[in-house]
Design an enzyme around this catalytic site. Structure first.
Site, PDB file in Angstrom:
ATOM      1  CG  HIS A  64      33.683  45.108  41.127  1.00  0.00           C
ATOM      2  ND1 HIS A  64      34.016  44.672  39.870  1.00  0.00           N
ATOM      3  CD2 HIS A  64      34.280  44.232  41.983  1.00  0.00           C
ATOM      4  CE1 HIS A  64      34.782  43.585  39.949  1.00  0.00           C
ATOM      5  NE2 HIS A  64      34.956  43.305  41.230  1.00  0.00           N
ATOM      6  NE  ARG A 120      37.593  40.453  37.636  1.00  0.00           N
ATOM      7  CZ  ARG A 120      37.924  40.726  38.893  1.00  0.00           C
ATOM      8  NH1 ARG A 120      36.984  40.735  39.837  1.00  0.00           N
ATOM      9  NH2 ARG A 120      39.177  40.995  39.225  1.00  0.00           N
ATOM     10  CD  GLU A 141      32.661  45.992  37.262  1.00  0.00           C
ATOM     11  OE1 GLU A 141      33.787  46.381  37.691  1.00  0.00           O
ATOM     12  OE2 GLU A 141      32.078  45.002  37.720  1.00  0.00           O
ATOM     13  CB  ILE A 177      36.647  34.567  47.665  1.00  0.00           C
ATOM     14  CG1 ILE A 177      37.732  35.647  47.665  1.00  0.00           C
ATOM     15  CG2 ILE A 177      35.263  35.204  47.833  1.00  0.00           C
ATOM     16  CD1 ILE A 177      37.701  36.552  46.444  1.00  0.00           C
TER      17      ILE A 177
END
Length: 312
Positions: free
Chosen positions: A279, A231, A260, A154
């Site tokens: 998210h 995160r 979350e 990523i």
């Protein structure tokens, strides 16, 4: 005859992944499974494998499934799986690394651009009937420095896009090798000191929890942009709130949070200069398929089974 049960900690799985898992019984835990839910389902079905989408998988879940051989993550982040407990029980943990890289990197870029160009605030002003051309100035990213923490699939995908914008790209990742020439490897403290924008792309560990905190934010350039699609636990949220309010941080674009789902009354809600998304960086139709197929293939490899032939 069934090859065994696979427990999915979610309500669904891409059909392309299900096609690979022909011969197994598939059990779904639902959209928001609790640990108690997973323990009950594990006791009832004794799965040989799990595909983890939502919820946490700890020792109690593993102990409820004596036949469990592999836990396969539907994505790349395995922090919701107790890997120490799994290793102690001879259960292999695998992840579909890179399956959602394009989706998450694009979300990070979207948040960076939204922060730099005041997209959300200007949209609200326009809908309210204002025309702020004479008074508003956005930030130009070309020529500025973006610091990346984490240079995996990523992070490197995002780095390529930042380079295309004409940004200087610096990055910290002790495990990264053979970096492209447009990414300069630097120590972590250089990320804080030199970056005009910081984007987090690393897994959450005990060592880096709260790495962006009052002390590190104070080391940053005044007016830095913070982006987090990794995160939430990487950031001390109270410290970030204070830094944004004091304008030490110009804006924060966040797709992940310490707890979350975010509930009503969270301190970030209603705050200026925070751009928030739930998210969903890795939640695209393409990534959904890629992660499901990756999780299924990883699972089958551990079990020593050849994937079913899927018609073209």
């Amino acid at each position: 005859m069934s090859a065994g049960t696979i427990l999915i900690t979610g309500a669904d799985l891409a059909q392309q992944a299900l096609d690979l898992l022909q011969g197994f019984d598939i059990v779904y835990a639902g959209k928001t499974p609790t640990e108690d839910d997973l323990v009950a389902l594990a006791k009832q079905h004794d799965p040989v494998a799990m595909i983890v989408r939502y919820g946490k998988v700890g020792a109690s879940v593993m102990d409820a499934a004596p036949s469990l051989k592999v836990i396969s993550k539907h994505g790349s982040g395995t922090d919701t799986i107790d890997k120490v407990a799994a290793k102690a029980r001879g259960i292999e943990v695998v992840a579909a690394v890179g399956a959602n890289a394009a989706a998450v990197a694009e979300q990070a870029l979207a948040l960076l651009l939204a922060c730099a160009k005041s997209v959300v605030a200007l949209d609200a002003r326009m809908h309210a009937g204002h025309w702020d051309k004479a008074t508003h100035k956005s930030l130009e990213l070309g020529g500025r420095t973006v610091g990346l923490v984490g240079l995996g699939a990523i992070g490197l995908r995002f780095a390529k896009m930042a380079d295309a914008l004409g940004m200087r790209v610096i990055g910290f990742d002790p495990f990264a090798k053979n970096l492209p020439d447009y990414v300069q490897s630097v120590p972590l403290d250089a990320i804080w000191r030199e970056s005009d924008a910081i984007s987090l792309h690393c897994p959450l560990t005990d060592e880096n929890r709260g790495m962006l905190n009052a002390a590190t934010l104070a080391q940053c350039k005044r007016g830095v942009i913070v982006v987090n699609t990794a995160r939430g636990g990487l950031i001390d949220e109270a410290a970030l709130l204070e830094a944004v309010r004091s304008r030490q941080v110009m804006a924060a674009g966040l797709d992940s949070f310490a707890v979350e789902p975010m509930t009503a009354g969270h301190p970030f809600q209603g705050e200026q200069h925070f751009i928030l998304s739930p998210h969903i960086g890795g939640v695209t139709s393409d990534a959904y398929v890629n992660m499901g197929v990756g999780a299924a293939k990883n699972l089958l490899q551990v079990l020593g089974r050849t994937p079913a032939v899927v018609p073209a």
